[in-house]
Design an enzyme around this catalytic site. Structure first.
Site, mmCIF file in Angstrom:
data_model
loop_
_atom_site.group_PDB
_atom_site.id
_atom_site.type_symbol
_atom_site.label_atom_id
_atom_site.label_comp_id
_atom_site.label_asym_id
_atom_site.label_seq_id
_atom_site.Cartn_x
_atom_site.Cartn_y
_atom_site.Cartn_z
ATOM 1 N N ARG A 86 0.563 -8.990 13.509
ATOM 2 C CA ARG A 86 -0.061 -7.994 12.615
ATOM 3 C C ARG A 86 -0.988 -8.674 11.601
ATOM 4 O O ARG A 86 -2.050 -8.161 11.273
ATOM 5 C CB ARG A 86 1.023 -7.185 11.891
ATOM 6 C CG ARG A 86 1.728 -6.197 12.826
ATOM 7 C CD ARG A 86 3.018 -5.676 12.238
ATOM 8 N NE ARG A 86 2.799 -4.797 11.110
ATOM 9 C CZ ARG A 86 3.737 -4.497 10.217
ATOM 10 N NH1 ARG A 86 4.944 -5.024 10.323
ATOM 11 N NH2 ARG A 86 3.463 -3.685 9.230
ATOM 12 N N LYS B 160 0.831 -1.206 0.000
ATOM 13 C CA LYS B 160 0.000 0.000 0.000
ATOM 14 C C LYS B 160 0.871 1.264 0.000
ATOM 15 O O LYS B 160 0.613 2.187 -0.785
ATOM 16 C CB LYS B 160 -0.916 0.035 1.241
ATOM 17 C CG LYS B 160 -1.849 -1.161 1.371
ATOM 18 C CD LYS B 160 -2.806 -0.989 2.526
ATOM 19 C CE LYS B 160 -2.148 -0.937 3.890
ATOM 20 N NZ LYS B 160 -1.495 -2.186 4.336
ATOM 21 N N ARG C 36 -8.817 0.761 9.579
ATOM 22 C CA ARG C 36 -8.330 -0.591 9.856
ATOM 23 C C ARG C 36 -9.342 -1.427 10.621
ATOM 24 O O ARG C 36 -9.099 -2.595 10.903
ATOM 25 C CB ARG C 36 -7.031 -0.507 10.660
ATOM 26 C CG ARG C 36 -5.790 -0.860 9.814
ATOM 27 C CD ARG C 36 -4.595 -0.746 10.715
ATOM 28 N NE ARG C 36 -3.425 -1.462 10.318
ATOM 29 C CZ ARG C 36 -2.411 -0.939 9.638
ATOM 30 N NH1 ARG C 36 -2.476 0.271 9.165
ATOM 31 N NH2 ARG C 36 -1.334 -1.655 9.416
ATOM 32 N N ARG D 97 12.004 -5.933 4.242
ATOM 33 C CA ARG D 97 11.848 -4.478 4.044
ATOM 34 C C ARG D 97 12.901 -3.686 4.800
ATOM 35 O O ARG D 97 13.167 -3.943 5.977
ATOM 36 C CB ARG D 97 10.453 -4.075 4.521
ATOM 37 C CG ARG D 97 10.171 -2.586 4.386
ATOM 38 C CD ARG D 97 8.718 -2.272 4.336
ATOM 39 N NE ARG D 97 7.948 -2.794 5.445
ATOM 40 C CZ ARG D 97 6.610 -2.785 5.481
ATOM 41 N NH1 ARG D 97 5.928 -2.281 4.471
ATOM 42 N NH2 ARG D 97 5.965 -3.282 6.515
ATOM 43 N N ARG E 289 12.174 -1.881 10.296
ATOM 44 C CA ARG E 289 11.158 -1.451 11.262
ATOM 45 C C ARG E 289 11.065 -2.478 12.392
ATOM 46 O O ARG E 289 11.058 -3.680 12.119
ATOM 47 C CB ARG E 289 9.792 -1.359 10.567
ATOM 48 C CG ARG E 289 9.519 0.000 9.971
ATOM 49 C CD ARG E 289 8.316 0.012 9.086
ATOM 50 N NE ARG E 289 7.116 -0.565 9.634
ATOM 51 C CZ ARG E 289 5.926 -0.536 9.020
ATOM 52 N NH1 ARG E 289 5.819 0.055 7.843
ATOM 53 N NH2 ARG E 289 4.884 -1.091 9.570
HETATM 54 P P1 AMP Z 1 1.537 0.353 8.904
HETATM 55 O O1 AMP Z 1 2.714 1.194 8.610
HETATM 56 O O2 AMP Z 1 0.313 0.807 8.212
HETATM 57 O O3 AMP Z 1 1.796 -1.114 8.721
HETATM 58 O O4 AMP Z 1 1.222 0.559 10.461
HETATM 59 C C1 AMP Z 1 2.195 0.244 11.447
HETATM 60 C C2 AMP Z 1 1.513 0.142 12.799
HETATM 61 O O5 AMP Z 1 0.902 1.374 13.142
HETATM 62 C C3 AMP Z 1 0.386 -0.858 12.860
HETATM 63 O O6 AMP Z 1 0.841 -2.194 13.096
HETATM 64 C C4 AMP Z 1 -0.419 -0.322 14.028
HETATM 65 O O7 AMP Z 1 0.172 -0.615 15.248
HETATM 66 C C5 AMP Z 1 -0.327 1.178 13.799
HETATM 67 N N1 AMP Z 1 -1.402 1.660 12.919
HETATM 68 C C6 AMP Z 1 -1.301 2.114 11.658
HETATM 69 N N2 AMP Z 1 -2.472 2.485 11.174
HETATM 70 C C7 AMP Z 1 -3.380 2.254 12.135
HETATM 71 C C8 AMP Z 1 -4.769 2.396 12.244
HETATM 72 N N3 AMP Z 1 -5.498 2.868 11.226
HETATM 73 N N4 AMP Z 1 -5.367 2.064 13.393
HETATM 74 C C9 AMP Z 1 -4.665 1.609 14.411
HETATM 75 N N5 AMP Z 1 -3.341 1.414 14.392
HETATM 76 C C10 AMP Z 1 -2.683 1.719 13.266
#
Ligand code: AMP
Length: 313
Positions: free
Chosen positions: A170, A13, A88, A127, A159
């Site tokens: 996740r 994404k 989410r 990554r 990360r």
């Molecule tokens: P991402 O970079 O989108 O994979 O997000 C990394 C982490 O940020 C996720 O595993 C969650 O802990 C938190 N996170 C990101 N977006 C959301 C969301 N919309 N709602 C809740 N937690 C989020």
């Protein structure tokens, strides 16, 4: 363009949002990036979010919504946005619909990036991110021994939530909380789906093709906000073929051009005729009357002369 990118962690994404952002001059709004930035700056929200992120859990809706609301209120988001990682769960989806309705910017499409689990895991474990410019790479495609960003030379890092144990968590969270949104957006008629595996350019091309029919909806954006909660997709405007359009235009133009000319011609002809009649008739009438009067006078004179002559006799 006002879209949501939906997909499991590692489905690409972020990478594809960056490509679409550059191509269509719309803003990528990534909840993960906003949270990571808050964590790095050690803001109050960042400190609250940190533990959940490191455990692979979702951060509270309240924190994420606050960040998203703030981000979408910025001027660049008025031109459109690509939401990446948000919503989410169903609460966030409801809150998003409400927020977008309030600002008159309803969603046009939700694009699901479909990627198999083994590919997701491979992508996330490999990554690497540039600490300086945020560019994303994968160890699979980096030349051997390279550990610096090829764009700015910055240090590449992994990360903390891309470690295998957190990845498993996740993916579980995605299955239980985010995946139900696929059905939700399908019901709303907003869902489009593409295969998110293979060559990056090909994936971008698939996304563009999937989003293409959303273009007429996008043009309608200026119209009053439609309720995104309605299940029917926006009806396409009735197609008007070019020649038909042209013909209609020509006809109208001709009609518009012809009418005043016709009217003016008729009017002026009538006016001219009237004017002619007036100018010709009036003096002629006058002359006739004068002639009549003169003849009468003459006859009267003759009569009185005759009478005088008779009297003399
Ligand atoms: P991402 O970079 O989108 O994979 O997000 C990394 C982490 O940020 C996720 O595993 C969650 O802990 C938190 N996170 C990101 N977006 C959301 C969301 N919309 N709602 C809740 N937690 C989020």
């Amino acid at each position: 363009m006002r879209i949501v990118l939906l997909g499991a962690p590692g489905s690409g994404k972020g990478t594809q949002a960056q490509r679409l952002q550059a191509k269509f001059a719309v803003s990528q709004v990534s909840s993960g990036d906003l949270l990571r930035d808050a964590v790095a700056r050690q803001t109050e929200l960042g400190l609250q979010a940190k533990a959940a992120m490191e455990a692979g859990q979702l951060v509270s809706d309240e924190i994420v919504l606050g960040l998203i609301r703030e981000r979408l209120s910025q001027p660049d988001a008025k031109n459109g946005f690509i939401l990446d990682g948000f919503p989410r769960n169903s609460e966030q989806a409801g809150a998003l619909a409400k927020l977008l309705n309030e600002i008159g910017q309803p969603l046009e499409a939700v694009l699901l990036m479909d990627v198999s689990k083994p590919v997701l895991i491979k992508r996330m474990t490999g990554r690497r991110i540039c600490r300086n410019c945020g560019s994303v790479f994968n160890v699979e495609s980096l030349p051997d021994g390279v550990s610096a960003c090829e764009r700015c030379g910055g240090e590449l890092y992994q990360r903390p939530d891309d470690k295998e144990d957190v990845i498993t968590k996740r993916l579980e969270v995605y299955q239980s909380q985010t995946k139900p949104l696929i059905e939700h957006y399908k019901q709303l008629g907003l869902l489009k789906s593409i295969k998110g595996e293979g060559d990056l350019d090909q994936i971008t091309a698939r996304m563009e093709a999937a989003l293409a029919p959303a273009a007429p909806v996008q043009k309608k954006a200026a119209a009053p906000a439609a309720k995104p909660t309605k299940s029917k997709p926006a009806r396409k405007p009735r197609a008007v073929t070019k020649p038909a359009k042209k013909a209609a235009k020509t006809k109208t133009t001709a009609r518009v051009a012809k009418q005043p000319a016709k009217k003016t011609g008729k009017k002026s002809a009538v006016k001219a005729k009237k004017a002619k009649k007036t100018t010709l008739r009036k003096p002629a009438k006058k002359a006739g009357k004068a002639l009549k009067r003169a003849t009468k006078k003459k006859t009267l004179k003759k009569k009185s002369v005759k009478k005088k002559a008779v009297r003399k006799k």
